[in-house]
Scaffold this motif. Structure first.
Motif, PDB file in Angstrom:
ATOM      1  N   LYS A  64      39.757 167.718  -1.851  1.00 39.83           N
ATOM      2  CA  LYS A  64      39.841 167.261  -3.246  1.00 39.83           C
ATOM      3  C   LYS A  64      39.150 165.910  -3.410  1.00 39.83           C
ATOM      4  CE  LYS A  64      43.383 166.146  -6.626  1.00 39.83           C
ATOM      5  NZ  LYS A  64      44.821 166.026  -6.847  1.00 39.83           N
ATOM      6  N   GLU A  65      39.413 164.977  -2.471  1.00 38.43           N
ATOM      7  CA  GLU A  65      38.753 163.666  -2.528  1.00 38.43           C
ATOM      8  C   GLU A  65      37.256 163.799  -2.331  1.00 38.43           C
ATOM      9  OE1 GLU A  65      40.771 161.522   0.551  1.00 38.43           O
ATOM     10  OE2 GLU A  65      42.450 160.967  -0.759  1.00 38.43           O
ATOM     11  N   GLY A  66      36.833 164.738  -1.469  1.00 44.04           N
ATOM     12  CA  GLY A  66      35.412 164.949  -1.198  1.00 44.04           C
ATOM     13  C   GLY A  66      34.630 165.386  -2.417  1.00 44.04           C
ATOM     14  N   GLN A  67      35.317 165.882  -3.432  1.00 40.65           N
ATOM     15  CA  GLN A  67      34.648 166.246  -4.683  1.00 40.65           C
ATOM     16  C   GLN A  67      34.240 165.008  -5.481  1.00 40.65           C
ATOM     17  OE1 GLN A  67      34.073 169.504  -5.681  1.00 40.65           O
ATOM     18  NE2 GLN A  67      34.865 170.092  -3.677  1.00 40.65           N
ATOM     19  N   LEU A  68      34.939 163.878  -5.240  1.00 42.69           N
ATOM     20  CA  LEU A  68      34.699 162.683  -6.043  1.00 42.69           C
ATOM     21  C   LEU A  68      34.101 161.511  -5.260  1.00 42.69           C
ATOM     22  CD1 LEU A  68      37.974 162.717  -8.150  1.00 42.69           C
ATOM     23  CD2 LEU A  68      35.718 163.589  -8.778  1.00 42.69           C
TER      24      LEU A  68
ATOM     25  N   LEU B 251      30.073 138.545  12.460  1.00 33.15           N
ATOM     26  CA  LEU B 251      30.045 139.998  12.510  1.00 33.15           C
ATOM     27  C   LEU B 251      29.772 140.575  11.127  1.00 33.15           C
ATOM     28  CD1 LEU B 251      33.218 140.573  14.702  1.00 33.15           C
ATOM     29  CD2 LEU B 251      30.846 140.436  15.457  1.00 33.15           C
ATOM     30  N   THR B 252      29.020 141.660  11.086  1.00 34.13           N
ATOM     31  CA  THR B 252      28.755 142.355   9.825  1.00 34.13           C
ATOM     32  C   THR B 252      28.946 143.854  10.025  1.00 34.13           C
ATOM     33  OG1 THR B 252      26.386 142.619  10.253  1.00 34.13           O
ATOM     34  CG2 THR B 252      27.063 140.645   9.065  1.00 34.13           C
ATOM     35  N   VAL B 253      29.504 144.480   9.002  1.00 32.52           N
ATOM     36  CA  VAL B 253      29.664 145.931   8.964  1.00 32.52           C
ATOM     37  C   VAL B 253      29.233 146.390   7.585  1.00 32.52           C
ATOM     38  CG1 VAL B 253      31.308 147.846   8.995  1.00 32.52           C
ATOM     39  CG2 VAL B 253      31.571 145.968  10.609  1.00 32.52           C
ATOM     40  N   ARG B 254      28.290 147.317   7.549  1.00 34.14           N
ATOM     41  CA  ARG B 254      27.799 147.862   6.280  1.00 34.14           C
ATOM     42  C   ARG B 254      28.353 149.272   6.101  1.00 34.14           C
ATOM     43  NH1 ARG B 254      21.566 148.819   4.428  1.00 34.14           N
ATOM     44  NH2 ARG B 254      22.056 149.334   2.270  1.00 34.14           N
ATOM     45  N   VAL B 255      29.072 149.472   5.006  1.00 30.76           N
ATOM     46  CA  VAL B 255      29.684 150.768   4.700  1.00 30.76           C
ATOM     47  C   VAL B 255      28.940 151.376   3.513  1.00 30.76           C
ATOM     48  CG1 VAL B 255      31.787 151.948   3.971  1.00 30.76           C
ATOM     49  CG2 VAL B 255      31.933 150.010   5.535  1.00 30.76           C
ATOM     50  N   SER B 256      28.396 152.561   3.741  1.00 29.27           N
ATOM     51  CA  SER B 256      27.715 153.292   2.669  1.00 29.27           C
ATOM     52  C   SER B 256      28.654 154.339   2.097  1.00 29.27           C
ATOM     53  CB  SER B 256      26.458 153.975   3.212  1.00 29.27           C
ATOM     54  OG  SER B 256      25.561 153.017   3.723  1.00 29.27           O
ATOM     55  N   TYR B 257      28.489 154.617   0.816  1.00 23.70           N
ATOM     56  CA  TYR B 257      29.352 155.583   0.148  1.00 23.70           C
ATOM     57  C   TYR B 257      28.602 156.219  -1.009  1.00 23.70           C
ATOM     58  CZ  TYR B 257      29.805 151.631  -3.027  1.00 23.70           C
ATOM     59  OH  TYR B 257      29.524 150.582  -3.854  1.00 23.70           O
ATOM     60  N   ARG B 258      29.149 157.316  -1.496  1.00 18.65           N
ATOM     61  CA  ARG B 258      28.679 157.904  -2.758  1.00 18.65           C
ATOM     62  C   ARG B 258      29.917 158.364  -3.511  1.00 18.65           C
ATOM     63  NH1 ARG B 258      26.774 162.311   0.853  1.00 18.65           N
ATOM     64  NH2 ARG B 258      28.050 164.101   0.325  1.00 18.65           N
ATOM     65  N   TRP B 259      29.811 158.336  -4.823  1.00 18.52           N
ATOM     66  CA  TRP B 259      30.978 158.635  -5.636  1.00 18.52           C
ATOM     67  C   TRP B 259      30.554 159.152  -7.003  1.00 18.52           C
ATOM     68  CZ3 TRP B 259      32.384 156.135 -10.237  1.00 18.52           C
ATOM     69  CH2 TRP B 259      31.509 155.114 -10.634  1.00 18.52           C
ATOM     70  N   ARG B 260      31.487 159.706  -7.722  1.00 19.42           N
ATOM     71  CA  ARG B 260      31.298 160.124  -9.120  1.00 19.42           C
ATOM     72  C   ARG B 260      32.663 160.195  -9.774  1.00 19.42           C
ATOM     73  NH1 ARG B 260      29.122 166.243  -7.955  1.00 19.42           N
ATOM     74  NH2 ARG B 260      30.893 166.952  -6.714  1.00 19.42           N
TER      75      ARG B 260
ATOM     76  N   ASN C 297      33.567 165.912 -11.347  1.00 17.43           N
ATOM     77  CA  ASN C 297      32.706 166.820 -10.587  1.00 17.43           C
ATOM     78  C   ASN C 297      31.366 167.099 -11.260  1.00 17.43           C
ATOM     79  OD1 ASN C 297      34.737 166.972  -8.744  1.00 17.43           O
ATOM     80  ND2 ASN C 297      35.352 169.062  -9.250  1.00 17.43           N
ATOM     81  N   GLU C 298      31.311 167.007 -12.581  1.00 13.83           N
ATOM     82  CA  GLU C 298      30.083 167.326 -13.296  1.00 13.83           C
ATOM     83  C   GLU C 298      29.067 166.180 -13.259  1.00 13.83           C
ATOM     84  OE1 GLU C 298      33.235 167.779 -14.798  1.00 13.83           O
ATOM     85  OE2 GLU C 298      33.205 169.860 -14.102  1.00 13.83           O
ATOM     86  N   ASP C 299      29.493 164.975 -12.948  1.00 16.32           N
ATOM     87  CA  ASP C 299      28.593 163.821 -12.895  1.00 16.32           C
ATOM     88  C   ASP C 299      27.694 163.903 -11.666  1.00 16.32           C
ATOM     89  OD1 ASP C 299      29.778 162.837 -15.156  1.00 16.32           O
ATOM     90  OD2 ASP C 299      30.886 161.231 -14.142  1.00 16.32           O
ATOM     91  N   ASP C 300      26.584 163.165 -11.724  1.00 19.53           N
ATOM     92  CA  ASP C 300      25.713 163.045 -10.561  1.00 19.53           C
ATOM     93  C   ASP C 300      26.309 162.046  -9.585  1.00 19.53           C
ATOM     94  OD1 ASP C 300      23.814 164.821 -11.548  1.00 19.53           O
ATOM     95  OD2 ASP C 300      22.705 163.249 -12.603  1.00 19.53           O
ATOM     96  N   TRP C 301      25.972 162.213  -8.312  1.00 17.27           N
ATOM     97  CA  TRP C 301      26.433 161.285  -7.291  1.00 17.27           C
ATOM     98  C   TRP C 301      25.731 159.947  -7.460  1.00 17.27           C
ATOM     99  CZ3 TRP C 301      30.499 162.142  -4.290  1.00 17.27           C
ATOM    100  CH2 TRP C 301      30.890 163.453  -4.047  1.00 17.27           C
ATOM    101  N   VAL C 302      26.477 158.875  -7.270  1.00 18.49           N
ATOM    102  CA  VAL C 302      25.940 157.521  -7.289  1.00 18.49           C
ATOM    103  C   VAL C 302      26.176 156.936  -5.891  1.00 18.49           C
ATOM    104  CG1 VAL C 302      26.086 155.219  -8.328  1.00 18.49           C
ATOM    105  CG2 VAL C 302      26.498 157.260  -9.735  1.00 18.49           C
ATOM    106  N   ALA C 303      25.100 156.451  -5.280  1.00 19.58           N
ATOM    107  CA  ALA C 303      25.214 155.897  -3.929  1.00 19.58           C
ATOM    108  C   ALA C 303      25.339 154.385  -3.990  1.00 19.58           C
ATOM    109  CB  ALA C 303      23.999 156.286  -3.094  1.00 19.58           C
ATOM    110  N   GLY C 304      25.993 153.829  -2.997  1.00 18.68           N
ATOM    111  CA  GLY C 304      26.139 152.381  -2.913  1.00 18.68           C
ATOM    112  C   GLY C 304      26.534 151.974  -1.510  1.00 18.68           C
TER     113      GLY C 304
END
Length: 173
Positions: free
Chosen positions: A42-46, A63-72, A75-82
């Motif tokens: 269910k979370e993977g849909q958003l 120290l640095t850690v870069r976390v990439s993600y995508r979200w919407r 379900n009908e919206d396009d994915w937005v990456a960040g």
């Protein structure tokens, strides 16, 4: 197997009770896994948080850690990456609570110990960062408001990271 070895009625009853409890525990564990799988689907849909983060070859105190993600939002919206980059300055002052060694370690041993300590701190920061981004999205957070960078807060007592160090949405005091 234990049930076949039990000779007395009391021992058979105890063994049977243990088997029933083990079966109940197993059924409960499977039920929890099914629930977790449904929740993650269910979370993977958003939203999706990329947890494939490569560990650096060597470390410095910053120290640095870069976390990439995508979200919407739906379900009908396009994915937005960040992405968000977490920073942490490791306090390299000696810990006087540890016992001292009888012999002075070599420079190579000291450097190896330093790299090991920094590696553990980096791994801890990475886990906190991933958890923080996932929790933010689970709570309904808007991916557009995630900052590009975040300086992890340190625990004033231990001078290290704690469970709240990477929560970028909390009010900083």
């Amino acid at each position: 197997m234990e049930l076949g070895k039990a000779k007395t009625a009391q021992k058979r009853a105890e063994t049977e009770d243990g088997v029933r409890r083990a079966g109940s525990d197993l059924a409960h564990a499977v039920q929890q896994m099914k629930h977790r799988l449904e929740t993650e689907e269910k979370e993977g849909q958003l939203f999706y948080v990329d947890d494939q983060i490569m560990q650096p070859y060597s470390f410095s105190e910053r120290l640095t850690v870069r976390v990439s993600y995508r979200w919407r939002r739906v379900n009908e919206d396009d994915w937005v990456a960040g992405n968000i980059t977490f920073f942490h300055e490791v306090d390299s002052r000696p810990d006087y609570t540890l016992p001292t060694t009888k012999r002075k370690p070599s420079a190579a041993k000291l450097e190896q110990d330093r790299q090991d300590k920094l590696s553990r701190a980096w791994t801890h920061l990475m886990g906190l960062a991933l958890h923080s981004v996932k929790e933010y999205f689970r709570a309904g957070g808007d991916g557009n408001t995630i900052p590009l960078t975040f300086q992890a807060t340190t625990d004033p007592y231990s001078r290290g990271l704690n469970n709240y160090s990477a929560q970028f949405w909390r009010e900083q005091s």
